[in-house]
Structures are given as C-alpha cells and as structure tokens.
Design a protein around this motif. Sequence first.
Motif, short mmCIF file in Angstrom:
data_model
loop_
_atom_site.label_atom_id
_atom_site.label_comp_id
_atom_site.label_asym_id
_atom_site.label_seq_id
_atom_site.Cartn_x
_atom_site.Cartn_y
_atom_site.Cartn_z
N ALA A 119 0.83 -1.21 0.00
CA ALA A 119 0.00 0.00 0.00
C ALA A 119 0.86 1.25 0.00
CB ALA A 119 -0.92 -0.01 1.22
N PHE A 120 1.96 1.21 0.74
CA PHE A 120 2.86 2.36 0.86
C PHE A 120 3.48 2.72 -0.48
CE2 PHE A 120 7.05 4.18 2.00
CZ PHE A 120 6.66 5.19 2.87
N THR A 121 3.74 1.72 -1.31
CA THR A 121 4.45 1.96 -2.58
C THR A 121 3.56 1.88 -3.81
OG1 THR A 121 5.03 -0.41 -2.68
CG2 THR A 121 6.62 1.08 -1.62
N ARG A 122 2.27 1.79 -3.61
CA ARG A 122 1.37 1.56 -4.76
C ARG A 122 1.54 2.61 -5.85
NH1 ARG A 122 -3.11 0.84 -2.03
NH2 ARG A 122 -2.77 -1.42 -1.98
N ASP A 123 1.75 3.86 -5.48
CA ASP A 123 1.89 4.93 -6.47
C ASP A 123 3.34 5.36 -6.68
OD1 ASP A 123 -0.91 5.03 -6.82
OD2 ASP A 123 -1.11 6.29 -5.04
N ASP A 124 4.27 4.57 -6.17
CA ASP A 124 5.68 4.90 -6.30
C ASP A 124 6.14 4.51 -7.71
OD1 ASP A 124 8.63 4.38 -6.24
OD2 ASP A 124 8.41 4.94 -4.13
N PRO A 125 6.67 5.45 -8.50
CA PRO A 125 7.02 5.13 -9.89
C PRO A 125 8.18 4.15 -10.03
CG PRO A 125 7.75 7.36 -9.32
CD PRO A 125 6.91 6.88 -8.18
N LEU A 126 9.06 4.08 -9.05
CA LEU A 126 10.20 3.16 -9.13
C LEU A 126 9.92 1.82 -8.45
CD1 LEU A 126 13.32 5.43 -8.46
CD2 LEU A 126 12.77 4.21 -10.57
N VAL A 127 9.51 1.87 -7.20
CA VAL A 127 9.36 0.65 -6.42
C VAL A 127 7.99 0.00 -6.65
CG1 VAL A 127 9.34 -0.29 -4.06
CG2 VAL A 127 11.01 1.46 -4.71
N GLY A 128 6.98 0.79 -6.95
CA GLY A 128 5.65 0.24 -7.18
C GLY A 128 5.63 -0.90 -8.18
N PRO A 129 6.27 -0.74 -9.35
CA PRO A 129 6.29 -1.84 -10.32
C PRO A 129 7.01 -3.09 -9.82
CG PRO A 129 6.76 0.25 -11.41
CD PRO A 129 6.77 0.51 -9.94
N LEU A 130 8.04 -2.91 -8.96
CA LEU A 130 8.72 -4.08 -8.39
C LEU A 130 7.76 -4.89 -7.53
CD1 LEU A 130 12.23 -2.78 -7.18
CD2 LEU A 130 11.61 -3.78 -9.39
N VAL A 131 7.00 -4.17 -6.72
CA VAL A 131 6.06 -4.83 -5.81
C VAL A 131 4.93 -5.48 -6.61
CG1 VAL A 131 4.50 -4.49 -3.85
CG2 VAL A 131 6.65 -3.20 -3.98
N ALA A 132 4.46 -4.80 -7.63
CA ALA A 132 3.39 -5.36 -8.46
C ALA A 132 3.84 -6.62 -9.18
CB ALA A 132 2.92 -4.30 -9.47
N ALA A 133 5.14 -6.70 -9.49
CA ALA A 133 5.66 -7.87 -10.20
C ALA A 133 5.82 -9.07 -9.28
CB ALA A 133 7.01 -7.53 -10.83
N GLN A 134 5.84 -8.83 -7.97
CA GLN A 134 6.02 -9.91 -6.99
C GLN A 134 4.97 -9.79 -5.89
OE1 GLN A 134 8.21 -12.36 -7.08
NE2 GLN A 134 9.64 -11.74 -8.66
N PRO A 135 3.68 -9.91 -6.23
CA PRO A 135 2.64 -9.73 -5.21
C PRO A 135 2.74 -10.81 -4.13
CG PRO A 135 1.71 -10.66 -7.23
CD PRO A 135 3.12 -10.25 -7.55
N GLY A 136 2.61 -10.36 -2.88
CA GLY A 136 2.64 -11.30 -1.77
C GLY A 136 4.02 -11.77 -1.36
N LEU A 137 5.08 -11.19 -1.93
CA LEU A 137 6.44 -11.59 -1.57
C LEU A 137 6.65 -11.41 -0.07
CD1 LEU A 137 9.27 -12.42 -2.73
CD2 LEU A 137 9.81 -9.97 -2.73
N ARG A 138 7.30 -12.39 0.56
CA ARG A 138 7.53 -12.35 2.00
C ARG A 138 9.01 -12.57 2.31
NH1 ARG A 138 3.23 -13.04 5.53
NH2 ARG A 138 1.23 -12.93 4.43
N ILE A 139 9.38 -12.20 3.52
CA ILE A 139 10.71 -12.49 4.05
C ILE A 139 10.62 -13.74 4.91
CG2 ILE A 139 12.40 -11.76 5.77
CD1 ILE A 139 12.98 -10.24 3.40
N VAL A 140 11.39 -14.76 4.56
CA VAL A 140 11.44 -15.98 5.37
C VAL A 140 12.54 -15.80 6.42
CG1 VAL A 140 11.72 -18.49 5.35
CG2 VAL A 140 10.69 -17.32 3.38
N GLN A 141 12.20 -16.12 7.67
CA GLN A 141 13.17 -15.96 8.75
C GLN A 141 13.83 -17.29 9.13
OE1 GLN A 141 10.12 -13.89 9.37
NE2 GLN A 141 11.41 -12.25 8.55
N SER A 142 14.93 -17.17 9.85
CA SER A 142 15.54 -18.34 10.49
C SER A 142 14.69 -18.71 11.70
CB SER A 142 16.97 -18.01 10.93
OG SER A 142 17.77 -17.63 9.82
N ALA A 143 14.91 -19.90 12.23
CA ALA A 143 14.10 -20.38 13.35
C ALA A 143 14.38 -19.62 14.64
CB ALA A 143 14.32 -21.87 13.56
N SER A 144 15.56 -19.02 14.76
CA SER A 144 15.92 -18.29 15.98
C SER A 144 16.83 -17.14 15.63
CB SER A 144 16.63 -19.22 16.97
OG SER A 144 17.92 -19.57 16.49
#
Length: 301
Positions: free
Chosen positions: A100-125
């Motif tokens: 939502a923060f980057t929806r109208d961002d001309p640079l980063v918005g397209p990156l996010v739109a190209a990878q919808p739902g992208l998440r950061i996977v963490q280590s177990a600890s």
Amino acid sequence: MSAKTRQLTIALPPGYRLQDVLAFHSRDTESVAEQVGPASLRKGVLLDGAAVELDIAFGAATAACTVRADSALSAAASAQVDGALRSILGLRIDPQPFAAFTRDDPLVGPLVAAQPGLRIVQSASAFEALTWAIIGQQINLPFAIALRRTFILQAGRRHSGGLWCYPEAADVARLDADDLTSRKFSRAKADTLLRLARLVDAGALDLAQPPSGDVGPVSAALLAVKGIGPWTVNYGLLRGYGYADCSLHGDVAIRAALQHLLDEQVKPDIARTEQWLAQYRPHRTMLAAHLWASLHQRPHE
C-alpha cells in the motif's frame, strides 16, 4: 500422542507463496538440517537443549505442523515453538502495508506489483540468523552454504528422525577456533562466532526481543561485540527478529539492484544507498526483499 509430540495448524494468508518458502529452505542440496518436498518441509532445531523436528505439511490454506521432540520440552522450549514455526514460514511480516505504501511509487511500485505477496522468510531463531550472517558475510553463497553445513555438523545434534538440528549458543561455545579454521572458516569468522556464542551462553548478551518490539537495545549490544558490524546486525534483525525496518545499505546485492533500478552505470556507494533507502521507513525490510527479488527477474539473470 506422546508428551514429546505436539500438533498444531497454522492458517496461511491468501496468496501465500509456498514456493518461495520451500526455495529458501532447500538451498543446502545435501538437506542436512532441512528437508523439502513438493508440499512439505522438515527442519531440525534445538530448543532450550532439546532436539526438535518441525514437520510441516502444506495444504491450500493451512500448514499442518507436527512437533517431535527427542526429550520433554521445557516451558521455555514450548514457548519458542510457535515463533520458530511462524519465522520459517515467513509469517512474521505482513507484506500488505508495504504494498500500500508503494502503490503509487514510480520506481518501487512496479517491483512490488511484479512480486505480489512476496515475503521475508526468517531463520528459526535469532542465534541462527546471526550466526548465518557471520558465516555468509563477504563470501559467495555456495561456499557460505557449505560452511553452514560444516557448522551444523560440528556443533549441532542429530534428531532421532535423521535431520541435524542447528546448534544453540551453548553448543557452539564448546568449540575451539581450530575446530572451525580446520574446516575452511577464516580466523576472523571463527573468532566472531565463538565470541557471540560464549557471550550468549554466559548470559552476558540477551538475544530476546523485548515485548515492546524495540530492537534498539539488541542492536546496540550486538554492535558492541567485536567482529559484528551494521550489516550483520541488520541482516540478523531481518532474518532473526522479523523486524520490519532493517536498512541493508551495506549489502552488495541491494546496491546492485538499486543501480539497475536507477539505471546508473555504477553501484551507488553505501552512504548514498542508506540515504535512498531511508525514504521507505518503516518498511525497509520489505524493500530489501523486493530489491533482492528484482535481480532474479532481469532477463540476463
């Protein structure tokens, strides 16, 4: 069901990107501590001294998790199970606020739109994340994965189900520097790993995240450890704490992605990268995820 076995079901959000999670946990092709199937994940962890296998079967909207411990779990270990599962499933940071923060961002918005739902996977600890950051710094990924495997086999413990469990601080603290340097660790990496482990094991360094979520005290304590710098701390916060605003301005891949994004001839330096990332506070962790992902979307990659 025995007292050493626990089952729980975790709801997965709409659009959950299972393949991203499986790819992260399958980087070690020898499957020493993680074993991945088409819709399953098994991971060995040590929780308060107990060897535990986390066995996850993925459905359309849920993850059915079986926790198998080789010994009775302490109250502390039982409390760590849910957090470890949420971390390795990439559920600690909701990607929607950044979208939502980057929806109208001309640079980063397209990156996010190209990878919808992208998440950061963490280590177990947090300890796993920080030691992985130390192991992997300034070397190529295949070599880092090989060193991680050696580290697990040296300091970890094998679960009765066959997987090795990533070591805790007490296990690493028992090693000598020669144990690591004889296995291709640089002396600097070996010393930093042992220094961190011994501080944590002795209770001189508390890696627990305060209930407030403020990572400032943890960051300051880590930066005071010889051999640990800002990149290691930020990467550890990202992978170990699910902190949403890590600045990875010292990361070579982040700088390379930013160079491509800005269509410039050379990588921006660390200072400029830090300044550019700052405009995306408090979402810099998700920004890092999308910058990393953008490198793999380029036609020549």
